[in-house]
Write a protein that holds these residues in place. Structure first.
Motif, short mmCIF file in Angstrom:
data_model
loop_
_atom_site.label_atom_id
_atom_site.label_comp_id
_atom_site.label_asym_id
_atom_site.label_seq_id
_atom_site.Cartn_x
_atom_site.Cartn_y
_atom_site.Cartn_z
N LYS A 122 0.90 -1.30 0.10
CA LYS A 122 0.01 0.16 -0.11
C LYS A 122 0.70 1.28 0.00
O LYS A 122 0.35 2.18 -0.59
CB LYS A 122 -0.83 0.15 1.25
N LEU A 123 2.03 1.26 0.55
CA LEU A 123 2.62 2.42 0.81
C LEU A 123 4.12 2.45 -0.20
O LEU A 123 4.96 3.48 -0.30
CB LEU A 123 3.40 2.58 2.26
N PRO A 168 5.13 14.89 -5.18
CA PRO A 168 3.94 15.20 -5.69
C PRO A 168 3.25 13.42 -5.98
O PRO A 168 1.99 13.31 -5.90
CB PRO A 168 3.92 15.70 -6.92
N ASN A 169 4.02 12.81 -6.71
CA ASN A 169 3.34 11.46 -7.08
C ASN A 169 3.04 10.68 -5.63
O ASN A 169 2.06 9.83 -5.59
CB ASN A 169 4.44 10.60 -7.63
N GLN A 170 4.16 10.77 -4.76
CA GLN A 170 3.87 10.02 -3.29
C GLN A 170 2.43 10.62 -2.83
O GLN A 170 1.79 9.94 -1.96
CB GLN A 170 5.10 9.91 -2.66
N ARG A 175 -2.72 10.07 -0.69
CA ARG A 175 -4.18 10.69 -0.68
C ARG A 175 -5.15 9.51 -1.02
O ARG A 175 -6.31 9.51 -0.50
CB ARG A 175 -4.40 12.06 -1.38
N THR A 176 -4.95 8.80 -2.35
CA THR A 176 -5.83 7.84 -2.90
C THR A 176 -6.05 6.65 -1.56
O THR A 176 -6.94 6.14 -1.42
CB THR A 176 -5.06 7.37 -3.97
N GLU A 196 -4.22 19.61 1.08
CA GLU A 196 -4.68 18.33 1.70
C GLU A 196 -6.03 18.05 1.97
O GLU A 196 -6.78 17.07 1.65
CB GLU A 196 -3.74 18.09 3.00
N VAL A 197 -6.75 19.36 2.68
CA VAL A 197 -7.96 19.34 3.17
C VAL A 197 -8.91 19.28 1.83
O VAL A 197 -9.97 18.21 1.91
CB VAL A 197 -8.29 20.54 3.59
N ASP A 198 -8.75 19.82 0.75
CA ASP A 198 -9.57 19.75 -0.47
C ASP A 198 -9.38 18.40 -0.90
O ASP A 198 -10.10 17.79 -1.49
CB ASP A 198 -9.25 20.75 -1.63
N ALA A 199 -8.26 17.76 -0.81
CA ALA A 199 -7.87 16.33 -1.48
C ALA A 199 -8.67 15.37 -0.87
O ALA A 199 -9.03 14.43 -1.49
CB ALA A 199 -6.33 16.21 -1.67
N VAL A 200 -8.69 15.18 0.52
CA VAL A 200 -9.25 14.19 1.07
C VAL A 200 -10.17 14.28 2.18
O VAL A 200 -10.86 13.35 2.60
CB VAL A 200 -7.87 13.30 1.85
#
Length: 321
Positions: A122-123, A168-170, A175-176, A196-200
Motif C-alpha cells: 500500500k505504501l 507529488p506522486n507519493q 491521498r488515494t 490536503e483538506v480539499d484532496a481528502v
C-alpha cells in the motif's frame, strides 16, 4: 454514521498554560477530519490525548466507546497513530521494523507476513524494504511510519502531517489510500497544507489558542471567505475600461476593480455583497456591444477563512501543542 471519537470538554494544562481549552466534538465512521490550526494552537496535544500518550487535565476522550485513560490498551488496539516525524528505529530496515510492530500488535506466522506485505504494498516500500531506515529519504521514512499505523487495520487513524516530505506522486498515492480507507474508519489529519483538506477531507475543524473556533465541511467554510461569490468578468483588453465604467454605473454595484491573473489576463472584479445580479451586468454589457468572454463566480479560499478565523485568536507559544 456512528461516532468513533468523542471529546467531551477536553482540557489540558501545563502549569499555567492552557494548551487545550474545553474542546467538545465527535468524529464519525466515514469522516476524514482535517484538524487545522496555527503553530501552538493545541493540535498535537489534542491528538496525543486521543492516542493515549497524554492524559487530559479534565474532560474525557473516548475511542469506540472506550475511555482513553481508563482503558488505554483496548483503545490502542483500535487506533493507528502517525505522529509528527514518525519516529522509528534507524538501524532497522522497514521489513524488520514492520515485522517488529506486527509482533507487538499480536500477529505472528503467516498472518504477520500477510500484514507486513499488505502495508508494504500500500505504501510502495518494496524497493527500500531491506535498507536501514536511517539511510532513507524523509519521504520514505514518512511512508514507513504510515505503514506501521495501518498495519493492524485500525478503526481510527490519527495522523500528523501524513504527506510531509513526500513528492507529488507519493502525495497522490497516499491521498488515494486515505480516501480508499475512509469508508469504514474515522480519520483525523492534522496538517498545515490546505490543499490536503480539499484532496481528502470531508470535514474541517479549526482551533487556535487551544479553543475550537470552526467546524464544518470544506464547502461550508469556504462560503465564509471574504471573496466568496465575487464576480469575475473577462472582456477584450481594448474594451476593459469601457466595461468597467459601465458596470460602475449600475445600481447595487459597490465597486469594480481590475485584477490580473497569473498568466497576465486582465479581469474585472465585482466584490461580493449586495451587488447587481450577474444577469443585469450581462444585459448592460451586451447592450453596449461589449462581448463577455468569461463570467465566473469566485470560490472562497480556505486559506483566507483560516486566516480570518485564527489570526486574531489568542495564541500561546506552546512547545507541547
Amino acid at each position: 454514521m456512528s461516532a468513533m471519537i468523542e471529546l467531551d470538554h477536553l482540557t489540558k494544562r501545563f502549569g499555567a498554560l492552557v494548551a487545550v481549552d474545553d474542546i467538545s466534538m465527535s468524529v464519525a465512521r466515514g469522516e476524514v477530519l482535517g484538524f487545522l490550526g496555527p503553530n501552538g494552537a493545541g493540535k498535537s496535544t489534542t491528538m496525543k490525548i486521543v492516542a493515549g500518550f497524554l492524559e487530559p487535565t479534565s474532560g474525557s476522550a473516548t475511542i469506540c466507546g472506550l475511555n482513553v485513560v481508563a482503558e488505554p490498551v483496548a483503545v490502542k488496539k483500535r487506533i493507528g497513530y502517525l505522529p509528527e516525524g514518525a519516529p522509528t528505529y534507524g538501524d532497522m530496515t522497514p521489513n524488520s521494523y514492520l515485522g517488529f510492530i506486527a509482533e507487538i500488535r499480536g500477529f505472528d506466522g503467516i498472518e504477520k507476513r500477510r500484514r507486513v506485505d499488505a502495508a508494504v504494498e500500500k505504501l510502495g516500500l518494496e524497493r527500500v524494504l531491506r535498507q536501514p531506515i536511517e539511510t532513507l529519504s524523509k519521504g520514505y521514512k514518512r511512508r514507513v511510519g504510515f505503514a506501521q499505523a495501518i498495519l493492524h487495520d485500525p478503526e481510527v487513524l490519527i495522523m500528523d502531517e501524513p504527506t510531509d516530505g513526500l513528492d507529488p506522486n507519493q502525495k497522490r498515492q497516499v491521498r488515494t489510500l486515505i480516501r480508499e480507507m475512509a469508508a469504514d474508519k474515522a480519520i483525523v489529519i492534522s496538517t498545515h497544507i490546505l490543499e490536503e483538506v480539499d484532496a481528502v477531507c470531508n470535514r474541517v475543524v479549526m482551533i487556535a489558542g487551544g479553543r475550537l473556533l470552526a467546524d464544518g465541511t470544506p464547502e461550508s467554510l469556504r462560503t465564509r471567505a471574504r471573496d466568496h461569490n465575487a464576480l469575475l468578468i473577462r472582456v477584450a483588453p481594448d474594451r476593459i475600461e469601457a466595461a468597467r465604467g459601465l458596470i460602475a454605473t449600475l445600481e447595487g454595484v459597490p465597486s469594480v476593480e481590475t485584477v490580473t491573473r497569473r498568466d497576465g489576463t486582465l479581469l474585472l472584479r465585482v466584490p461580493p455583497g449586495e451587488h447587481a445580479h450577474a444577469a443585469t451586468i450581462v444585459a448592460a454589457l451586451n447592450g453596449a456591444n461589449i462581448e463577455i468572454e468569461e463570467l465566473v463566480n469566485e470560490v472562497g479560499l480556505l486559506d483566507d477563512v483560516f486566516y480570518d478565523i485564527t489570526a486574531h485568536a489568542s495564541h500561546r507559544e506552546n512547545p507541547y501543542a
